[in-house]
Design a protein around this motif. Structure first.
Motif, mmCIF file in Angstrom:
data_model
loop_
_atom_site.group_PDB
_atom_site.id
_atom_site.type_symbol
_atom_site.label_atom_id
_atom_site.label_comp_id
_atom_site.label_asym_id
_atom_site.label_seq_id
_atom_site.Cartn_x
_atom_site.Cartn_y
_atom_site.Cartn_z
ATOM 1 N N THR A 63 0.836 -1.212 0.000
ATOM 2 C CA THR A 63 0.000 0.000 0.000
ATOM 3 C C THR A 63 0.867 1.257 0.000
ATOM 4 O OG1 THR A 63 -0.196 -0.189 2.424
ATOM 5 C CG2 THR A 63 -1.975 -1.120 1.089
ATOM 6 N N ALA A 123 -16.350 -2.515 -7.869
ATOM 7 C CA ALA A 123 -15.417 -1.413 -8.115
ATOM 8 C C ALA A 123 -15.036 -1.343 -9.588
ATOM 9 C CB ALA A 123 -14.164 -1.606 -7.260
ATOM 10 N N ASP A 194 -8.593 2.748 -1.096
ATOM 11 C CA ASP A 194 -8.662 2.875 -2.549
ATOM 12 C C ASP A 194 -8.046 1.616 -3.168
ATOM 13 O OD1 ASP A 194 -8.511 3.484 -5.213
ATOM 14 O OD2 ASP A 194 -7.596 5.463 -4.938
ATOM 15 N N ASN A 196 -7.465 0.938 -6.153
ATOM 16 C CA ASN A 196 -6.485 1.259 -7.195
ATOM 17 C C ASN A 196 -5.074 1.354 -6.617
ATOM 18 O OD1 ASN A 196 -7.869 1.659 -9.827
ATOM 19 N ND2 ASN A 196 -9.112 3.076 -8.607
#
Length: 720
Positions: A63, A123, A194, A196
């Protein structure tokens, strides 16, 4: 690049035959997984073992990398596999993973969870759940095992398949796989996350792709090279790979199924069971080689041992290991089918006598092969227990027990098994001795047993002696009959007499003043009479330890001493001495050769005789393990070996202390360096005694030598 925390980012040089480097390239992890291929974890590899802290570190790094636009890649380690050879039998390239299974498996769990959460959130990403699965987790056009990109070992295989297929896990799942998959799901389901960012972080993972050729490369040597550069494998992992890696597939499966997998099951798969298995192999090697390897050298010693077994196949070696592993498991985990045997094994392990395992494994083998009957086997176990516990009470050094037990089987005549063992124990001297009843009782009465690590064991054995219905000592509290409070009440002072404080200091923590109760808080610092008569007091107690207390009028020095003697009488029965008739014992006594000498033969005359007797007394009083040996030229004083030798002379006593001269602190300037001088005795330090004052001056050197020898004895899992 940034290194993944927990891994060493380093340049690793790996060579094949002829010192030619193997093919190693940097590549992004996700593209590395793409394409029709299958990673197979060979059965000789350890099971999946990453824990939550390692998964959390991987998650944090991914992350962080995903959120950092300036970071183009981050390194997560190497993947080493065999590119072709035994497994090239299908249309799907099958790659045997030599190193990297923990990383591949953990990333597969993360990708499975990632795809599931994409679908849950609906998503909008550059990738869908179906693509995650088809690209990185499965071979979509294949069936059965070939359908999956990663096939784990026997105990993990079905759990991973169920996770990838999003179906119920098997009846006995892999706990680590389930826990780590759940962890990634929880992180990915965080509302503010998120997805992405996660996908970008996954895309930045970088590995070193190292492919081996079975025709050219030696996987075992490469595996050892990787392990030496930081891969944390247990000795058991290394041994398993050594045994199985070089075999053909059918032989691997046969040996693993018949021997290794049952051993894994008996020891347990979790990482915390690696240590007992390493200990077992060390004990096995102790039996087979006659020497005790260091725990960190087990693998190298094992290889040397196997290579020395000319004429034995690896099947025969592994079958023998498997046989002895069953004895170790029974010893260490109390898994005998006989409950009485398990009870004694539990007592032995309470004392932490794993130094006795090499000997006891051999005894177990003889018991299984009917060289011993059940009663003899039980008596041998109880003798080992008694030997160790008597030494604890008598304060005999424990750090020589490893050698004692490692060599004990050599002293046994299997045609008179039990008798010869009793004789071997009885004939041991000095720091190896089996304390006699007299010594044991004497020390038992005065020992501070309250401070013993094994005090609950001691009280349990005393309380349950002769009981059919056993008492759980752990549900009771240790009670000091005479209170611990420094300032005793007037009634206690009156009962104990004018020297009450000295009596309290002398006897407070000894066995005579200790008992068990369920009413410790209520008894407190009350007088003896109140402790006797109150509800839950000694007169109201169902415990054997309290029976004699109900009839006493007072608790004073005489009562404490008498109770201690009474309990000591029980103790010599519980922890029995290996008694044999003198004539039988004499048959087993070591045969000594050469001439023997006496103190009188040295013809020491006054005033040197008086000096010698005083010095002799003080040396022997250093410890009960010190023994005296009179030789032709000098008198030796030994613990393990000589620590000081006395050479009697007409006008002086010459002492040779077994220390190197640089080790001493000679503030008085009385010592002489004789390292390059001919002399009788052992050591480099010479001292002279011509007066009683000299004895005070030389004793510090003698104590130092004794202490140095005692502390220097080799340790082997200090048991007590």
């Amino acid at each position: 690049m940034s290194g993944l925390a927990g891994f060493k980012t380093q340049e690793v040089h790996i060579f094949s035959k002829g010192d030619q480097p193997v093919k190693a390239t940097e590549t992004k992890f996700l593209p590395f997984l793409q394409g029709i291929k299958q990673f197979i974890i060979p059965i000789y590899q350890r099971t999946y073992s990453w824990n939550l802290s390692q998964c959390r570190q991987l998650w944090d790094d991914i992350t962080r990398a995903g959120a950092d636009e300036s970071l183009s890649a981050h390194f997560v380690g190497s993947i080493v596999y065999i590119e072709r050879g035994l497994y090239q039998v299908s249309a799907v390239p099958q790659l045997l993973v030599i190193d990297g299974q923990q990383r591949i498996t953990t990333v597969s769990l993360l990708l499975s969870a990632f795809g599931k959460v994409i679908e849950e959130r609906q998503a909008v990403l550059d990738i869908s759940r179906k693509k995650v699965s088809n690209y990185y987790l499965i071979n979509p056009d294949e069936e059965a095992d070939l359908h999956y990109k990663l096939v784990l070992t026997q105990s993990d295989k079905e759990t991973l398949k169920s996770i990838i297929d999003d179906r119920d896990p098997p009846t006995v799942p892999s706990i680590r796989l389930k826990e780590n998959y759940r962890f990634f799901l929880e992180q990915l389901r965080t509302p503010a996350l998120d997805l992405n960012v996660v996908y970008q972080g996954l895309g930045k993972m970088l590995v070193v792709d190292i492919s081996l050729d079975r025709e050219r490369d030696n996987p075992q040597l490469i595996f050892e090279s990787l392990n030496s550069t930081g891969l944390q494998l247990s000795q058991a992992d290394l041994i398993r790979n050594y045994i199985l890696m070089g075999l053909e597939t059918q032989d691997q499966n046969d040996l693993y199924t018949r021997y290794w997998f049952p051993m894994e099951q008996s020891f347990g798969h979790a990482a915390e069971h690696a240590a007992p298995f390493d200990r077992f192999v060390r004990d096995y090697l102790t039996i087979k080689t006659g020497t005790i390897p260091n725990i960190g050298d087990v693998y190298s010693v094992f290889k040397t041992y196997v290579q020395s077994q000319v004429g034995l196949s690896i099947h025969e070696v592994l079958a023998d290991i498997y046989r002895y592993s069953k004895y170790f498991v029974r010893l260490a985990f109390h898994r005998d089918k006989d409950e009485e045997i398990n009870e004694v094994l539990n007592d032995i392990n309470t004392l932490r006598v794993d130094v006795a395992y090499p000997f006891l494994m051999e005894v177990y083998d003889d018991y299984d092969n009917a060289h011993l009957d059940r009663s003899e086997f039980l008596e041998i176990l109880k003798l080992v227990e008694s030997y160790v516990f008597r030494r604890v009470i008598c304060g005999v050094l424990t750090n020589s027990l490893n050698k004692t037990f490692a060599n004990l089987m050599k002293e046994i005549n299997k045609d008179a098994y039990l008798e010869s063992l009793k004789a071997a124990f009885s004939n041991k001297e000095s720091y190896r001795r089996f304390p006699t009843n007299g010594e044991f009782m004497r020390e038992f009465v005065v020992k501070d047993v309250y401070s013993l690590r094994n005090r609950n064991y001691l009280l349990r054995k005393l309380e349950n002696n002769g009981r059919k219905e056993k008492i759980e000592v752990e549900s009771y509290t240790i009670e000091h009959i005479m209170p611990q409070k420094p300032l005793l009440s007037a009634e206690w002072q009156r009962d104990l007499g004018p020297v009450w404080r000295e009596i309290q200091l002398k006897y407070l923590h000894t066995m005579g003043n200790l008992t068990l109760t369920g009413y410790n808080a209520e008894l407190g610092d009350r007088s003896f009479r109140e402790k006797q008569s109150m509800k839950g007091g000694f007169a109201d107690s169902p415990l054997q330890l309290n029976r004699g207390l109900a009839d006493l009028e007072r608790w004073d020095e005489t009562a404490i001493h008498q109770r201690a003697l009474s309990l000591a009488q029980h103790a010599v029965e519980i922890w029995a001495y290996p008694a044999l008739p003198p004539a039988v014992l004499e048959r087993y006594a070591r045969v000594t050769t050469g001439k023997t000498y006496s103190i009188e033969a040295h013809a020491i005359k006054s005033p040197m005789l008086e000096l010698f007797e005083e010095l002799r007394k003080r040396i022997l009083n250093l410890d009960s393990s010190v023994r005296e040996e009179v030789l032709k030229r000098y008198i030796a004083y030994k613990a393990d070996t000589n620590f000081v030798d006395i050479v009697p002379q007409k006008s002086q006593l010459t002492l040779i202390v077994n220390l190197e001269f640089h080790e001493i602190n000679d503030s008085l300037g009385i010592a002489r360096d004789v390292s390059n001088v001919g002399r009788w005795g052992n050591g480099d330090v010479e001292l002279k005694v011509t007066s009683f004052a000299d004895i005070d001056n030389v004793m510090p050197f003698i104590r130092q030598s004794f202490q140095s020898q005692r502390d220097g004895q080799e340790f082997y899992d200090q048991p007590l």
